[in-house]
Motif scaffolding. Sequence first.
Motif, PDB file in Angstrom:
ATOM      1  N   HIS A 183      -7.627  -6.907   4.901  1.00 31.60           N
ATOM      2  CA  HIS A 183      -6.801  -7.714   4.235  1.00 31.60           C
ATOM      3  C   HIS A 183      -6.243  -8.889   4.570  1.00 31.60           C
ATOM      4  CE1 HIS A 183      -4.214  -7.665   0.455  1.00 31.60           C
ATOM      5  NE2 HIS A 183      -3.190  -8.175   1.283  1.00 31.60           N
TER       6      HIS A 183
ATOM      7  N   TYR B 229      -3.230   5.630  10.825  1.00 32.59           N
ATOM      8  CA  TYR B 229      -2.888   5.202   9.519  1.00 32.59           C
ATOM      9  C   TYR B 229      -1.447   4.957   9.742  1.00 32.59           C
ATOM     10  CZ  TYR B 229      -7.198   7.098   7.410  1.00 32.59           C
ATOM     11  OH  TYR B 229      -8.487   7.269   7.297  1.00 32.59           O
TER      12      TYR B 229
ATOM     13  N   GLU C 285      -7.968  -1.177   7.086  1.00 28.88           N
ATOM     14  CA  GLU C 285      -7.690  -1.932   5.608  1.00 28.88           C
ATOM     15  C   GLU C 285      -6.657  -3.237   6.069  1.00 28.88           C
ATOM     16  OE1 GLU C 285      -7.160   1.621   2.578  1.00 28.88           O
ATOM     17  OE2 GLU C 285      -6.020   1.935   4.418  1.00 28.88           O
TER      18      GLU C 285
ATOM     19  N   THR D 273      -1.735   3.314   5.653  1.00 27.66           N
ATOM     20  CA  THR D 273      -2.729   2.141   5.484  1.00 27.66           C
ATOM     21  C   THR D 273      -3.396   2.265   6.916  1.00 27.66           C
ATOM     22  OG1 THR D 273      -1.406   1.100   4.017  1.00 27.66           O
ATOM     23  CG2 THR D 273      -3.136  -0.023   5.046  1.00 27.66           C
TER      24      THR D 273
ATOM     25  N   GLY E 175       0.867  -1.247  -0.103  1.00 22.24           N
ATOM     26  CA  GLY E 175       0.043  -0.066  -0.033  1.00 22.24           C
ATOM     27  C   GLY E 175       0.865   1.235  -0.095  1.00 22.24           C
TER      28      GLY E 175
END
Length: 145
Positions: free
Chosen positions: A43, A74, A39, A35, A23
Amino acid sequence: MADIFTVIADPTRRDILQVLLDGHVPDTEDEQPGTSVSEIVAHLGLSQPTVSKHLKVLREAGLVSVREEGQHRYYSLDYTPLESVEDWLIPFLSADFDPAEQARQMVASLPDQAKQVADAIGHAVADTTHRVTSAVHAVGKKLRP
Protein backbone atom coordinates in the motif's frame (compact mmCIF):
# COMPACT_ATOMS: atom_id res chain seq x y z
CA MET A 1 8.80 4.14 25.94
CA ALA A 2 8.93 6.98 23.43
CA ASP A 3 6.73 10.03 23.83
CA ILE A 4 3.50 9.53 21.86
CA PHE A 5 3.97 12.89 20.13
CA THR A 6 7.45 11.86 18.93
CA VAL A 7 6.06 8.59 17.63
CA ILE A 8 3.23 10.15 15.62
CA ALA A 9 5.41 13.04 14.42
CA ASP A 10 6.94 10.77 11.79
CA PRO A 11 4.94 10.91 8.53
CA THR A 12 5.70 7.28 7.64
CA ARG A 13 4.32 6.09 10.96
CA ARG A 14 1.22 8.25 10.46
CA ASP A 15 0.79 6.67 7.01
CA ILE A 16 1.05 3.19 8.54
CA LEU A 17 -1.55 4.13 11.18
CA GLN A 18 -3.84 5.36 8.39
CA VAL A 19 -3.45 2.07 6.50
CA LEU A 20 -4.32 0.18 9.69
CA LEU A 21 -7.30 2.43 10.30
CA ASP A 22 -8.53 1.99 6.72
CA GLY A 23 -8.19 -1.78 7.05
CA HIS A 24 -9.83 -1.96 10.46
CA VAL A 25 -12.77 -4.31 10.70
CA PRO A 26 -14.68 -4.74 13.94
CA ASP A 27 -13.84 -7.98 15.70
CA THR A 28 -16.04 -10.86 14.70
CA GLU A 29 -15.97 -14.50 15.68
CA ASP A 30 -15.12 -15.68 12.16
CA GLU A 31 -12.50 -13.10 11.15
CA GLN A 32 -9.16 -12.38 12.74
CA PRO A 33 -8.54 -8.62 12.52
CA GLY A 34 -5.31 -7.15 11.27
CA THR A 35 -3.35 -6.04 8.27
CA SER A 36 -0.32 -8.00 7.13
CA VAL A 37 3.09 -6.40 6.81
CA SER A 38 3.08 -7.25 3.10
CA GLU A 39 -0.24 -5.39 2.65
CA ILE A 40 1.25 -2.31 4.35
CA VAL A 41 4.39 -2.58 2.19
CA ALA A 42 2.31 -2.84 -0.99
CA HIS A 43 0.00 0.00 0.00
CA LEU A 44 2.75 2.45 0.91
CA GLY A 45 5.38 1.34 -1.61
CA LEU A 46 8.06 1.10 1.09
CA SER A 47 10.56 -1.66 1.74
CA GLN A 48 9.66 -4.41 4.19
CA PRO A 49 12.55 -3.52 6.56
CA THR A 50 11.43 0.12 6.66
CA VAL A 51 7.84 -0.85 7.46
CA SER A 52 8.98 -3.35 10.09
CA LYS A 53 11.21 -0.72 11.74
CA HIS A 54 8.30 1.70 12.02
CA LEU A 55 5.90 -1.01 13.18
CA LYS A 56 8.33 -1.83 16.00
CA VAL A 57 8.24 1.80 17.18
CA LEU A 58 4.43 1.84 16.94
CA ARG A 59 4.22 -1.46 18.83
CA GLU A 60 6.54 -0.21 21.60
CA ALA A 61 4.36 2.90 21.94
CA GLY A 62 1.28 0.70 22.28
CA LEU A 63 -0.33 2.08 19.12
CA VAL A 64 -0.46 -1.27 17.36
CA SER A 65 -0.79 -4.88 18.40
CA VAL A 66 0.54 -7.84 16.46
CA ARG A 67 -0.88 -11.30 15.87
CA GLU A 68 1.45 -13.97 14.54
CA GLU A 69 0.14 -16.66 12.26
CA GLY A 70 2.91 -18.91 11.02
CA GLN A 71 5.51 -16.68 9.38
CA HIS A 72 3.01 -13.86 8.89
CA ARG A 73 2.35 -10.97 11.24
CA TYR A 74 -0.93 -9.07 11.28
CA TYR A 75 -1.08 -5.63 12.85
CA SER A 76 -4.08 -3.87 14.34
CA LEU A 77 -4.51 -0.33 15.56
CA ASP A 78 -4.85 0.36 19.28
CA TYR A 79 -6.48 3.74 19.89
CA THR A 80 -5.83 3.92 23.64
CA PRO A 81 -2.50 5.84 23.55
CA LEU A 82 -4.06 8.40 21.22
CA GLU A 83 -6.45 9.42 24.00
CA SER A 84 -3.62 11.36 25.64
CA VAL A 85 -3.13 13.27 22.37
CA GLU A 86 -6.85 13.95 22.20
CA ASP A 87 -6.89 15.14 25.82
CA TRP A 88 -4.01 17.50 25.08
CA LEU A 89 -5.61 18.85 21.88
CA ILE A 90 -9.15 19.49 23.15
CA PRO A 91 -8.39 22.76 24.99
CA PHE A 92 -6.71 24.14 21.87
CA LEU A 93 -9.50 23.07 19.55
CA SER A 94 -12.20 24.50 21.77
CA ALA A 95 -10.43 27.78 22.70
CA ASP A 96 -12.51 29.79 20.23
CA PHE A 97 -15.61 27.64 20.54
CA ASP A 98 -18.73 29.73 20.93
CA PRO A 99 -21.75 27.47 21.52
CA ALA A 100 -24.23 30.22 20.63
CA GLU A 101 -22.47 30.93 17.33
CA GLN A 102 -22.27 27.21 16.58
CA ALA A 103 -26.02 26.91 17.20
CA ARG A 104 -26.72 29.89 14.92
CA GLN A 105 -24.62 28.33 12.16
CA MET A 106 -26.38 24.99 12.56
CA VAL A 107 -29.81 26.61 12.37
CA ALA A 108 -28.77 28.70 9.35
CA SER A 109 -27.85 25.53 7.46
CA LEU A 110 -31.23 23.85 8.10
CA PRO A 111 -34.00 23.70 5.48
CA ASP A 112 -36.84 26.20 6.04
CA GLN A 113 -39.25 23.65 7.56
CA ALA A 114 -36.58 22.46 10.01
CA LYS A 115 -35.83 26.10 10.90
CA GLN A 116 -39.50 26.63 11.72
CA VAL A 117 -39.54 23.53 13.93
CA ALA A 118 -36.30 24.59 15.66
CA ASP A 119 -37.71 28.09 16.16
CA ALA A 120 -40.93 26.69 17.65
CA ILE A 121 -38.97 24.44 20.00
CA GLY A 122 -36.75 27.34 21.02
CA HIS A 123 -39.76 29.51 21.80
CA ALA A 124 -41.42 26.70 23.76
CA VAL A 125 -38.26 26.14 25.80
CA ALA A 126 -37.84 29.87 26.45
CA ASP A 127 -41.50 30.23 27.45
CA THR A 128 -41.32 27.20 29.76
CA THR A 129 -38.09 28.48 31.31
CA HIS A 130 -39.71 31.87 31.92
CA ARG A 131 -42.80 30.30 33.51
CA VAL A 132 -40.74 28.03 35.77
CA THR A 133 -38.47 30.92 36.82
CA SER A 134 -41.50 33.11 37.54
CA ALA A 135 -43.17 30.36 39.57
CA VAL A 136 -40.01 29.74 41.59
CA HIS A 137 -39.69 33.45 42.34
CA ALA A 138 -43.37 33.66 43.35
CA VAL A 139 -43.03 30.67 45.67
CA GLY A 140 -39.83 32.14 47.08
CA LYS A 141 -41.60 35.44 47.88
CA LYS A 142 -44.42 33.61 49.66
CA LEU A 143 -41.99 31.57 51.74
CA ARG A 144 -39.96 34.55 52.94
CA PRO A 145 -41.00 35.88 56.37
